[in-house]
Design a protein around this motif. Structure first.
Motif, PDB file in Angstrom:
ATOM      1  N   THR A 108     -30.026 -59.652 -61.748  1.00 57.04           N
ATOM      2  CA  THR A 108     -29.625 -60.508 -60.631  1.00 57.04           C
ATOM      3  C   THR A 108     -28.154 -60.877 -60.736  1.00 57.04           C
ATOM      4  O   THR A 108     -27.419 -60.855 -59.741  1.00 57.04           O
ATOM      5  N   TYR A 109     -27.718 -61.202 -61.956  1.00 59.52           N
ATOM      6  CA  TYR A 109     -26.306 -61.529 -62.157  1.00 59.52           C
ATOM      7  C   TYR A 109     -25.422 -60.320 -61.859  1.00 59.52           C
ATOM      8  O   TYR A 109     -24.399 -60.451 -61.177  1.00 59.52           O
ATOM      9  N   LEU A 110     -25.799 -59.150 -62.369  1.00 61.41           N
ATOM     10  CA  LEU A 110     -24.985 -57.953 -62.163  1.00 61.41           C
ATOM     11  C   LEU A 110     -24.851 -57.608 -60.680  1.00 61.41           C
ATOM     12  O   LEU A 110     -23.775 -57.216 -60.218  1.00 61.41           O
ATOM     13  N   LEU A 111     -25.939 -57.754 -59.926  1.00 57.53           N
ATOM     14  CA  LEU A 111     -25.886 -57.461 -58.489  1.00 57.53           C
ATOM     15  C   LEU A 111     -24.951 -58.428 -57.771  1.00 57.53           C
ATOM     16  O   LEU A 111     -24.136 -58.019 -56.937  1.00 57.53           O
ATOM     17  N   ALA A 112     -25.061 -59.714 -58.096  1.00 56.24           N
ATOM     18  CA  ALA A 112     -24.179 -60.704 -57.476  1.00 56.24           C
ATOM     19  C   ALA A 112     -22.724 -60.443 -57.862  1.00 56.24           C
ATOM     20  O   ALA A 112     -21.812 -60.575 -57.035  1.00 56.24           O
ATOM     21  N   HIS A 113     -22.499 -60.043 -59.117  1.00 50.86           N
ATOM     22  CA  HIS A 113     -21.154 -59.752 -59.597  1.00 50.86           C
ATOM     23  C   HIS A 113     -20.569 -58.534 -58.883  1.00 50.86           C
ATOM     24  O   HIS A 113     -19.393 -58.532 -58.498  1.00 50.86           O
ATOM     25  N   THR A 114     -21.404 -57.519 -58.658  1.00 52.60           N
ATOM     26  CA  THR A 114     -20.958 -56.311 -57.967  1.00 52.60           C
ATOM     27  C   THR A 114     -20.579 -56.630 -56.521  1.00 52.60           C
ATOM     28  O   THR A 114     -19.554 -56.147 -56.009  1.00 52.60           O
ATOM     29  N   ILE A 115     -21.387 -57.447 -55.856  1.00 53.19           N
ATOM     30  CA  ILE A 115     -21.084 -57.849 -54.480  1.00 53.19           C
ATOM     31  C   ILE A 115     -19.755 -58.585 -54.429  1.00 53.19           C
ATOM     32  O   ILE A 115     -18.918 -58.344 -53.542  1.00 53.19           O
TER      33      ILE A 115
END
Length: 216
Positions: free
Chosen positions: A120-127
């Motif tokens: 979840t953190y990685l996806l938010a960071h990528t966005i």
């Protein structure tokens, strides 16, 4: 693969010491790791703020992120990156958990609850990275500064924005948005005169600053 523990608490894992984990305390401006260092661990900011910077071969420095409590950094070692491509510095006094690469891989494999938190953190960071890229490519330095201030004040996130931003230098803001300190100073004064911000060492951001970002 080991069986997942039904009582596993991801947040407890990130705050308690254990095999492969080290609790570290960094004072403001202290270097956590440097560009070119061996990449052997993932870090988790429990409290404080962390500044990530890169330096080009020509010696030009750029701020690529200001991370707050709850952020992971250094995670590219999990994808096989052998050396750090950025420098991490404590932007204020910070409590950091260092998790050895092997320990991180093990918990990701064995504990689905933790893997979900990390993904979840990685996806938010990528966005966020994609939004930053679009901002740099298409927006003026004035809009980029307004967006940076709004993000630092947590506008757009769940809950009430923290309208007062901890002290941050104009040099750091300039490095974040890719412009000069003089331009940042010009726009900060402009925002203040228009009533979008109050600026006296610390910055108080008003929702009206959104008008700068939304204006075509």
């Amino acid at each position: 693969m080991a069986r997942a523990s039904t009582s596993f608490d991801p947040q407890l894992f990130l705050t308690k010491l254990g095999k492969g984990k080290t609790s570290l305390r960094f004072s403001q401006k202290h270097t956590i790791f440097s560009q070119g260092d061996a990449a052997e661990a993932v870090f988790y900011a429990r409290t404080g703020k962390v500044k990530l910077t890169v330096v080009s071969k020509q010696g030009k420095e750029a701020v690529i992120a200001i991370l707050e409590g709850g952020a992971f950094f250094g995670q590219t070692c999990l994808a096989g990156q052998a050396v750090r491509t950025a420098t991490a510095t404590a932007a204020e006094d910070s409590d950091i958990m260092r998790i050895d690469k092997e320990a991180m891989i093990r918990v990701l494999q064995e504990e689905p609850a933790f893997a979900e938190v990390f993904l979840t953190y990685l996806l938010a960071h990528t966005i966020r990275i994609e939004e930053d890229l679009v901002d740099q490519l298409f927006n003026s330095s004035e809009k980029r500064l307004a967006r940076a201030l709004l993000l630092l004040a947590h506008f757009g996130k769940e809950g009430k924005p923290e309208t007062v931003i901890a002290k941050i230098s104009q040099e750091t803001l300039a490095d974040m948005i890719g412009t000069t300190r003089s331009r940042v100073s010009f726009f900060m004064n402009k925002f203040r005169k228009l009533g979008f911000i109050e600026y006296n060492g610390e910055v108080r951001v008003h929702s009206s600053l959104l008008n700068v970002v939304l204006h075509d």
